[in-house]
Design a protein around this motif. Structure first.
Motif, PDB file in Angstrom:
ATOM      1  N   PHE A  21       8.502 -43.689 -90.180  1.00  0.00           N
ATOM      2  CA  PHE A  21       7.368 -43.691 -89.252  1.00  0.00           C
ATOM      3  C   PHE A  21       6.703 -42.323 -89.190  1.00  0.00           C
ATOM      4  CE2 PHE A  21       6.000 -42.551 -84.936  1.00  0.00           C
ATOM      5  CZ  PHE A  21       4.941 -43.439 -84.776  1.00  0.00           C
ATOM      6  N   PHE A  22       7.495 -41.269 -89.024  1.00  0.00           N
ATOM      7  CA  PHE A  22       6.923 -39.931 -88.914  1.00  0.00           C
ATOM      8  C   PHE A  22       6.326 -39.461 -90.244  1.00  0.00           C
ATOM      9  CE2 PHE A  22       9.715 -39.506 -85.102  1.00  0.00           C
ATOM     10  CZ  PHE A  22       8.715 -39.211 -84.196  1.00  0.00           C
ATOM     11  N   ALA A  23       6.898 -39.899 -91.369  1.00  0.00           N
ATOM     12  CA  ALA A  23       6.322 -39.532 -92.664  1.00  0.00           C
ATOM     13  C   ALA A  23       4.948 -40.171 -92.834  1.00  0.00           C
ATOM     14  CB  ALA A  23       7.260 -39.955 -93.792  1.00  0.00           C
ATOM     15  N   ILE A  24       4.843 -41.454 -92.500  1.00  0.00           N
ATOM     16  CA  ILE A  24       3.545 -42.140 -92.604  1.00  0.00           C
ATOM     17  C   ILE A  24       2.543 -41.536 -91.623  1.00  0.00           C
ATOM     18  CG2 ILE A  24       2.393 -44.361 -92.275  1.00  0.00           C
ATOM     19  CD1 ILE A  24       5.003 -45.693 -93.196  1.00  0.00           C
ATOM     20  N   TRP A  25       3.009 -41.229 -90.419  1.00  0.00           N
ATOM     21  CA  TRP A  25       2.107 -40.625 -89.420  1.00  0.00           C
ATOM     22  C   TRP A  25       1.585 -39.275 -89.907  1.00  0.00           C
ATOM     23  CZ3 TRP A  25       2.541 -36.099 -86.533  1.00  0.00           C
ATOM     24  CH2 TRP A  25       1.632 -35.958 -85.485  1.00  0.00           C
ATOM     25  N   THR A  26       2.454 -38.490 -90.539  1.00  0.00           N
ATOM     26  CA  THR A  26       2.020 -37.188 -91.057  1.00  0.00           C
ATOM     27  C   THR A  26       0.982 -37.344 -92.156  1.00  0.00           C
ATOM     28  OG1 THR A  26       4.187 -36.249 -90.535  1.00  0.00           O
ATOM     29  CG2 THR A  26       2.825 -35.049 -92.107  1.00  0.00           C
ATOM     30  N   LEU A  27       1.221 -38.272 -93.075  1.00  0.00           N
ATOM     31  CA  LEU A  27       0.290 -38.477 -94.186  1.00  0.00           C
ATOM     32  C   LEU A  27      -1.060 -39.000 -93.692  1.00  0.00           C
ATOM     33  CD1 LEU A  27       2.713 -40.033 -96.817  1.00  0.00           C
ATOM     34  CD2 LEU A  27       1.789 -37.716 -96.779  1.00  0.00           C
ATOM     35  N   ARG A  28      -1.060 -39.776 -92.625  1.00  0.00           N
ATOM     36  CA  ARG A  28      -2.315 -40.309 -92.090  1.00  0.00           C
ATOM     37  C   ARG A  28      -3.065 -39.289 -91.243  1.00  0.00           C
ATOM     38  NH1 ARG A  28      -1.724 -46.079 -89.379  1.00  0.00           N
ATOM     39  NH2 ARG A  28      -3.956 -45.672 -89.243  1.00  0.00           N
ATOM     40  N   ASN A  29      -2.412 -38.212 -90.854  1.00  0.00           N
ATOM     41  CA  ASN A  29      -3.043 -37.218 -89.984  1.00  0.00           C
ATOM     42  C   ASN A  29      -3.028 -35.827 -90.618  1.00  0.00           C
ATOM     43  OD1 ASN A  29      -3.489 -38.606 -87.094  1.00  0.00           O
ATOM     44  ND2 ASN A  29      -1.558 -39.357 -87.960  1.00  0.00           N
ATOM     45  N   THR A  30      -3.099 -35.772 -91.934  1.00  0.00           N
ATOM     46  CA  THR A  30      -3.062 -34.473 -92.607  1.00  0.00           C
ATOM     47  C   THR A  30      -4.262 -33.605 -92.253  1.00  0.00           C
ATOM     48  OG1 THR A  30      -4.072 -35.556 -94.519  1.00  0.00           O
ATOM     49  CG2 THR A  30      -1.673 -35.263 -94.545  1.00  0.00           C
ATOM     50  N   SER A  31      -5.380 -34.226 -91.904  1.00  0.00           N
ATOM     51  CA  SER A  31      -6.569 -33.447 -91.544  1.00  0.00           C
ATOM     52  C   SER A  31      -6.582 -33.043 -90.074  1.00  0.00           C
ATOM     53  CB  SER A  31      -7.839 -34.252 -91.862  1.00  0.00           C
ATOM     54  OG  SER A  31      -7.846 -35.472 -91.139  1.00  0.00           O
ATOM     55  N   ASN A  32      -5.630 -33.559 -89.291  1.00  0.00           N
ATOM     56  CA  ASN A  32      -5.563 -33.206 -87.880  1.00  0.00           C
ATOM     57  C   ASN A  32      -5.122 -31.751 -87.727  1.00  0.00           C
ATOM     58  OD1 ASN A  32      -3.686 -33.107 -85.225  1.00  0.00           O
ATOM     59  ND2 ASN A  32      -5.413 -34.495 -84.915  1.00  0.00           N
ATOM     60  N   ARG A  33      -5.694 -31.068 -86.742  1.00  0.00           N
ATOM     61  CA  ARG A  33      -5.415 -29.653 -86.554  1.00  0.00           C
ATOM     62  C   ARG A  33      -3.942 -29.394 -86.254  1.00  0.00           C
ATOM     63  NH1 ARG A  33      -5.894 -26.435 -81.796  1.00  0.00           N
ATOM     64  NH2 ARG A  33      -6.085 -24.205 -82.252  1.00  0.00           N
ATOM     65  N   ILE A  34      -3.309 -30.273 -85.495  1.00  0.00           N
ATOM     66  CA  ILE A  34      -1.906 -30.097 -85.130  1.00  0.00           C
ATOM     67  C   ILE A  34      -1.018 -30.195 -86.367  1.00  0.00           C
ATOM     68  CG2 ILE A  34      -0.011 -31.039 -83.760  1.00  0.00           C
ATOM     69  CD1 ILE A  34      -2.131 -32.106 -81.820  1.00  0.00           C
ATOM     70  N   VAL A  35      -1.255 -31.202 -87.197  1.00  0.00           N
ATOM     71  CA  VAL A  35      -0.457 -31.406 -88.402  1.00  0.00           C
ATOM     72  C   VAL A  35      -0.759 -30.336 -89.435  1.00  0.00           C
ATOM     73  CG1 VAL A  35       0.052 -33.013 -90.279  1.00  0.00           C
ATOM     74  CG2 VAL A  35      -0.297 -33.876 -87.959  1.00  0.00           C
ATOM     75  N   LYS A  36      -2.033 -30.011 -89.585  1.00  0.00           N
ATOM     76  CA  LYS A  36      -2.427 -29.029 -90.594  1.00  0.00           C
ATOM     77  C   LYS A  36      -1.817 -27.662 -90.291  1.00  0.00           C
ATOM     78  CE  LYS A  36      -6.614 -29.352 -91.980  1.00  0.00           C
ATOM     79  NZ  LYS A  36      -8.098 -29.260 -92.047  1.00  0.00           N
ATOM     80  N   ALA A  37      -1.749 -27.300 -89.010  1.00  0.00           N
ATOM     81  CA  ALA A  37      -1.194 -26.002 -88.645  1.00  0.00           C
ATOM     82  C   ALA A  37       0.304 -25.914 -88.935  1.00  0.00           C
ATOM     83  CB  ALA A  37      -1.450 -25.726 -87.161  1.00  0.00           C
ATOM     84  N   SER A  38       0.990 -27.050 -89.057  1.00  0.00           N
ATOM     85  CA  SER A  38       2.430 -27.067 -89.298  1.00  0.00           C
ATOM     86  C   SER A  38       2.787 -27.324 -90.754  1.00  0.00           C
ATOM     87  CB  SER A  38       3.087 -28.150 -88.424  1.00  0.00           C
ATOM     88  OG  SER A  38       2.850 -27.910 -87.068  1.00  0.00           O
ATOM     89  N   GLN A  39       1.814 -27.234 -91.657  1.00  0.00           N
ATOM     90  CA  GLN A  39       2.033 -27.455 -93.092  1.00  0.00           C
ATOM     91  C   GLN A  39       2.564 -28.871 -93.340  1.00  0.00           C
ATOM     92  OE1 GLN A  39       1.039 -25.909 -95.557  1.00  0.00           O
ATOM     93  NE2 GLN A  39       1.301 -23.696 -95.469  1.00  0.00           N
TER      94      GLN A  39
END
Length: 649
Positions: A238-256
């Protein structure tokens, strides 16, 4: 045989333990033959009828190292019975001669009178005849005599009467025989039957059936730990898919995102290692269990290496960013901190490959040493043992423990050093908590494994909980706060948009040439009561139809034709010009900007606090950075200062 002769030559005191144990004892052996067998009777007749000429010829063919040892007296064959070994040797010699004769007959009919050793051997294994020891049949696979073609005799030890010294001896006589050509076990020469230990011919009762406790894992425990594994696998996915779907989000992008995905994959593999751990020979073959034994360290170690290399790289990245000596833009990409991850993964895979190729784990079932009253093993347990026949697998286990435990300790030290670094999403704090949780699970779990050793169910439960707790602590402490923050900001955005949606615009005049209107209603399309707040901005609408301007100044004028008016139950209609509508939107945006300003002010205070805690050797940088921060802070007023907001600047 030797056992029979030994029993016949010893004497015991009546009632002694050895005398009681010997009474009724049985000895079974393959024998050369007994009287009544046609081949044996012919052999025995020739043995007893050896002439002096035959004995002289026999002696002339024997080696004489001491002049007499291998020679026979003229009465030797009449005085002694043939040993069983001599009968078997006689039949083996006859088999070689018969096979040679048969092969020679075949050769004469084809191409000559000569043959070589391979041809002789192939003919020998096909030879069958009635010998002195019975029907001789050669096994073509073992090239020896088939065991079932031999004669077997059971000898029975029975106590004699005490002698003049009050000691007893034992007679060891054949009782029953078994021949492949006969009807199974038969009484020898119709003599006495077999005498048992209780001095009767009645056999003792059979032993009760044995029940061995195999200590299987069982469906309940297996289902419980597999449920833990499935929960961990689904959470990681779940978290892997969520990360891949939100790669452009500022929160995810800031955490590599690449490190976040690696953490999810590592947690996935660690959780999956619980499944082969729950397999035993109750539901799978020993070979399949051995494969599962080796699959567990592959999955867990690889997942662990991915997770902690990613966590270390993230901590290293934060340290590199925030320990830079200037406020210039510093960009640390994933490739800059990838070498530790690649190195750790390579070393673990190398050790696992050598371990699998040289001395893999093997599933074996061993007895615990518990026996019943008949000294039979009644309890066993199965498990993965190190190495096939030695402890060659121990160095690989120790190497993996040293490598990964060292990484775990070093990563915790790195996280401790970065504990005071305040990042935007407090990531260093959660990384430190995750690493400490994993270290704590190891410190508690490893001693418990030694305590529960020998109990498969307890071992499985402890090991599964250690793996699951470590994997989920890392996953939820790293991914959980980002997911919650993302949802919180999304709800805040929806609430802000929902507040603004209460203002309904029409950009054209109606049929009576009335100016464009804005209606302020609630979600049920009912008129508001009291004051109306839009995104934190108090529009100052009064109940009962009192007129109030949008800026909160009640001057009783229309301000260009726009004013609030009450229409009772039909709602409140507000008529205003386009400029007044834009002013209202500006106030809404201004409230959001003020909130972001307050958050930025708090973050800059945290940065200033970090700068003040820097080591003395970086004092120059502290002074420069502190001055820059203080100048930046002076550009903002304290949160809550409304001096620049009331007039809409």
């Amino acid at each position: 045989g030797g056992v029979q002769r030994y029993i016949q030559n010893v004497r015991y005191e009546p009632g002694s333990p050895l005398a009681l144990a010997t009474q009724g004892a049985a000895c079974i052996q393959a024998d050369g033959g007994i009287a009544g067998m046609p081949g044996f009777d012919r052999y025995l007749q020739a043995w007893k009828g050896m002439s002096k000429e035959s004995i002289d010829y026999y002696n002339s063919k024997q080696p004489q190292p001491h002049g007499y040892y291998y020679t026979a007296d003229y009465d030797y064959f009449t005085r002694n019975e043939p040993e069983r070994e001599s009968i078997f040797a006689f039949d083996a010699t006859i088999a070689l001669g018969l096979s040679a004769c048969n092969l020679l007959e075949k050769k004469k009919a084809t191409d000559g009178e000569y043959f070589h050793g391979q041809e002789h051997f192939e003919e020998f294994v096909q030879t069958t005849f009635e010998g002195a020891s019975g029907q001789v049949v050669i096994d073509p696979v073992t090239t020896s005599r088939k065991p079932e073609s031999a004669l077997y005799v059971i000898f029975n030890a029975v106590a004699n009467a005490p002698d003049e010294e009050n000691l007893i001896s034992f007679a060891v006589d054949p009782t029953v025989v078994h021949q492949s050509a006969g009807d199974g076990w038969q009484t020898y020469k119709d003599e006495r039957p077999f005498i048992f230990n209780n001095n009767s011919t009645d056999p003792p009762p059979a032993l009760p059936s044995i029940s061995v406790e195999k200590n299987y894992i069982g469906p309940a425990f297996r289902g419980s730990v597999i449920a833990l594994a499935v929960l961990g696998i689904l959470s990681s996915a779940f978290f892997a898919i969520w990360t891949l779907r939100n790669t452009s989000n500022r929160i995810v992008k800031a955490s590599q995102p690449v490190f976040l995905v690696l953490i999810c994959v590592g947690s996935f593999l660690m959780s999956a290692s619980i499944i082969p751990l729950s397999i035993d020979d109750e539901i799978a073959s020993p070979r399949a269990c051995s494969v599962c034994c080796m699959l567990v360290p592959w999955l867990y170690t690889t997942g662990f290496a991915l997770v902690f290399a990613a966590l270390y790289s993230k901590t290293k990245r934060v340290t590199m960013l925030l320990s830079h000596r200037s406020f210039r833009r510093v960009k640390v990409e994933a490739k800059d901190v990838m070498p530790p991850l690649i190195a750790l993964l390579f070393v673990n895979i190398l050790v696992l490959t050598l371990w699998t190729a040289i001395s893999p784990l093997q599933w074996k079932r061993e007895f615990t040493g518990s026996v019943d009253v008949f000294d039979r093993e009644v309890e066993s347990f199965g498990g993965c043992l190190v190495g096939t026949d030695s402890d060659f697998g121990v160095p690989y286990i120790v190497s993996l423990l040293i490598i990964n435990a060292g990484v775990l300790v070093f990563a915790n030290i790195q996280a401790f050093r970065a504990r005071e670094i305040h990042t935007e999403f407090s990531e260093s704090k959660f990384i430190g908590m995750a690493m400490a949780s994993m270290l704590q699970s190891w410190i508690i779990g490893i001693p418990l494994l030694f305590v529960v050793y020998g109990d498969p169910q307890a071992q499985l439960l402890v090991l599964s909980c250690v793996i699951f707790a470590g994997a989920m602590a890392i996953l939820y402490l790293i991914m959980g706060p980002k997911w919650l923050l993302r949802n919180k900001r999304r709800r805040l955005k929806k609430r802000r948009m929902g507040s603004a949606s209460g203002l309904e615009y029409t950009n054209h005049a109606d049929e009576n040439n009335v100016p464009p209107t804005r209606r302020v209603t609630d979600e049920n399309n009912a008129p508001p009561t009291g004051r109306v707040r839009v995104s934190g901005v108090d529009l100052g609408l009064a109940q009962g139809g009192s007129e109030r301007s949008l800026t909160g100044k009640d001057d009783g004028t229309s301000n260009g034709g726009g004013s609030f008016s009450s229409t009772g139950g039909e709602g409140i209609k507000v008529y205003q010009h386009e400029a007044e509508r834009k002013n209202t939107l500006l106030q809404i945006n201004l409230a959001a900007v003020k909130k972001e300003r307050d958050d930025l002010y708090k973050e800059m205070q945290g940065l200033l606090k970090n700068a003040e805690k820097t080591d003395e050797e970086d004092g120059c940088m502290v002074k420069i950075n502190s001055d820059v921060l203080e100048q930046s802070l002076r550009r903002y007023s304290e949160p809550g200062d409304e001096s620049d907001s009331s007039d809409g600047k």
